[in-house]
Scaffold this active site. Structure first.
Site, PDB file in Angstrom:
ATOM      1  N   THR A  78       0.822  -1.214   0.000  1.00  0.00           N
ATOM      2  CA  THR A  78       0.000   0.000   0.000  1.00  0.00           C
ATOM      3  C   THR A  78       0.853   1.260   0.000  1.00  0.00           C
ATOM      4  OG1 THR A  78      -1.822  -1.126   1.061  1.00  0.00           O
ATOM      5  CG2 THR A  78      -1.758   1.238   1.361  1.00  0.00           C
TER       6      THR A  78
ATOM      7  N   TYR B  83      -8.210   0.987  -4.449  1.00  0.00           N
ATOM      8  CA  TYR B  83      -6.825   1.342  -4.764  1.00  0.00           C
ATOM      9  C   TYR B  83      -6.031   0.093  -5.122  1.00  0.00           C
ATOM     10  CZ  TYR B  83      -4.730  -0.451  -0.435  1.00  0.00           C
ATOM     11  OH  TYR B  83      -4.270  -1.266   0.556  1.00  0.00           O
TER      12      TYR B  83
ATOM     13  N   THR C 164       1.688  -4.447   4.278  1.00  0.00           N
ATOM     14  CA  THR C 164       1.609  -4.754   5.708  1.00  0.00           C
ATOM     15  C   THR C 164       1.053  -6.147   5.999  1.00  0.00           C
ATOM     16  OG1 THR C 164      -0.555  -3.699   5.858  1.00  0.00           O
ATOM     17  CG2 THR C 164       1.371  -2.339   6.373  1.00  0.00           C
ATOM     18  N   ASP C 165       0.295  -6.710   5.032  1.00  0.00           N
ATOM     19  CA  ASP C 165      -0.434  -7.958   5.335  1.00  0.00           C
ATOM     20  C   ASP C 165       0.493  -9.102   5.765  1.00  0.00           C
ATOM     21  OD1 ASP C 165      -2.725  -6.620   4.692  1.00  0.00           O
ATOM     22  OD2 ASP C 165      -3.115  -7.677   2.818  1.00  0.00           O
TER      23      ASP C 165
ATOM     24  N   LYS D 139       0.870  -7.988  12.835  1.00  0.00           N
ATOM     25  CA  LYS D 139      -0.160  -7.051  12.385  1.00  0.00           C
ATOM     26  C   LYS D 139      -1.426  -7.379  13.164  1.00  0.00           C
ATOM     27  CE  LYS D 139      -2.509  -5.009   8.437  1.00  0.00           C
ATOM     28  NZ  LYS D 139      -2.798  -5.001   6.998  1.00  0.00           N
TER      29      LYS D 139
ATOM     30  N   GLU E 297      -0.973 -29.786  28.683  1.00  0.00           N
ATOM     31  CA  GLU E 297      -2.153 -30.649  28.529  1.00  0.00           C
ATOM     32  C   GLU E 297      -1.899 -31.748  27.498  1.00  0.00           C
ATOM     33  OE1 GLU E 297      -6.432 -29.244  28.577  1.00  0.00           O
ATOM     34  OE2 GLU E 297      -5.407 -27.325  28.594  1.00  0.00           O
TER      35      GLU E 297
END
Ligand code: ASP
Length: 351
Positions: free
Chosen positions: A35, A48, A114-115, A187, A308
């Protein structure tokens, strides 16, 4: 006479400005898209396209950057980071190691969507073998949006890269005036400007008006002797992630095994737990030689060995405090070296 004096003065000033410039650190920017290089038809974000602008145009938006470093740009890819690939990761790692080995720059900044930024950051943290700073950044708003955050984030990332205190900290993520360790950053927000946090420890430093202040140092970060160095032709095994939820069926685990996964990271509930159906499918997968790593879908905390779940009896390993997507990165790199489970587990406590 006056004009000769001015001319002399000007040439002295130019020479000294150039000399000063030469003293600035050399920062190489490797652009991958995202982006931060996104373009839309209007000042809002609808429709976009990520990764559309070349690095030179990103740099043109922040002329001040040239006062803090001698900056040069290089385009590695132009993708939204949802389309990030292992091949691009390898290309980045190889290029960064080459830049430092050949002394082409003092530090590297990567612009990235950023993903999947946290995965790329951790992959490079594990595969780059130099103390020079490597800093990743991006933006939440495209370059054409009102108050785009890209130019400020890019400027800050170069400030961080140029700061001598950033050396020896492994790969860093610089975002929204925070500095994060690559191993810990996640993120945690889909759209807002403060999209990144480090749920287990917080940011290690901050940037404010062009100055860097560090507060913490991770104990696991300088990998100069990394065992995970890659070339462009390094083969890594397929590692899948399967999410656990109430009353989940084992179908996705079985599909993963049948599709050729060599390892599966389970995004388990709580302390890396799963139901009886998963237990049976995991037991069968391990019998077939698939490595199964217990991670958690919880936002913070670690997965504890032998709690566990009896990992010893079942044959599972744990991700420690790596989230599932980062556990996958480590497992892919580690399994390119070894399939020994004890060694794989050791890597998780070491890296
Ligand atoms: N989808 C975009 C990407 O990861 C989002 C962003 O950059 O913020 O490339």
């Amino acid at each position: 006479m006056k004009s000769i004096v001015y001319a002399l003065l000007f040439s002295v000033m130019t020479v000294s400005a150039f000399a000063q410039n030469n003293k600035l650190p050399r920062v190489k920017i490797l652009a991958t898209g995202g982006t931060i290089a996104g373009v839309g038809n209007s000042a809002d974000r609808a429709g976009y396209k990520a990764g559309a602008l070349p690095i030179d145009e990103l740099l043109n938006a922040v002329p001040e950057i040239h006062k803090i470093a001698n900056v040069t740009g290089e385009q590695i890819s132009s993708v939204g980071s949802q389309d990030m690939t292992i091949d691009i990761w390898k290309k980045l790692a190889v290029r960064i190691n080459e830049i430092f080995a050949k002394n082409e720059a003092d530090a590297v900044v990567i612009t990235h969507g950023t993903d999947t930024q946290e995965e790329t950051a951790y992959f490079l943290d594990l595969t780059t073998a130099h103390k020079n700073a490597v800093v990743i950044t991006g933006s939440m708003r495209p370059a054409t949006a009102i108050s785009a955050d890209g130019p400020k984030n890019l400027y800050d990332a170069v400030v961080v890269a140029a700061d001598p205190n950033s050396k020896g900290r492994g790969v860093l993520v610089s975002f929204n005036e925070n500095i994060f360790d690559a191993r810990d950053v996640v993120k945690t927000n889909t759209t807002q400007l403060d999209a990144f946090t480090a749920p287990n420890g917080g940011p290690i430093g901050q940037i404010y008006d062009g100055k860097v202040q560090y507060y913490f140092t991770s104990i696991r970060e300088v990998n100069v002797n990394t065992p995970f160095k890659v070339t462009n032709s390094t083969q890594m095994p397929r590692v899948d992630i399967v999410y656990m939820y109430a009353d989940a069926t084992p179908d996705l685990i079985n599909a993963s095994v049948n599709s050729g996964a060599k390892a599966i990271v389970i995004a388990g509930v709580g302390n890396g737990n799963f139901n009886k159906a998963y237990m049976d499918a995991i037991t069968a997968a391990i019998k077939k030689g698939v490595v199964v790593c217990r991670a958690t879908r919880c936002v913070s905390g670690r997965v504890v060995l032998e709690d566990e779940v009896d990992d010893h009896a079942l044959g599972t390993i744990v991700s420690d405090d790596l989230n599932p997507q980062k556990a996958r990165v480590l497992l892919m790199l580690a399994m390119a070296n070894t399939s020994d489970k004890a060694q794989l587990q050791k890597y998780f406590f070491q890296y």
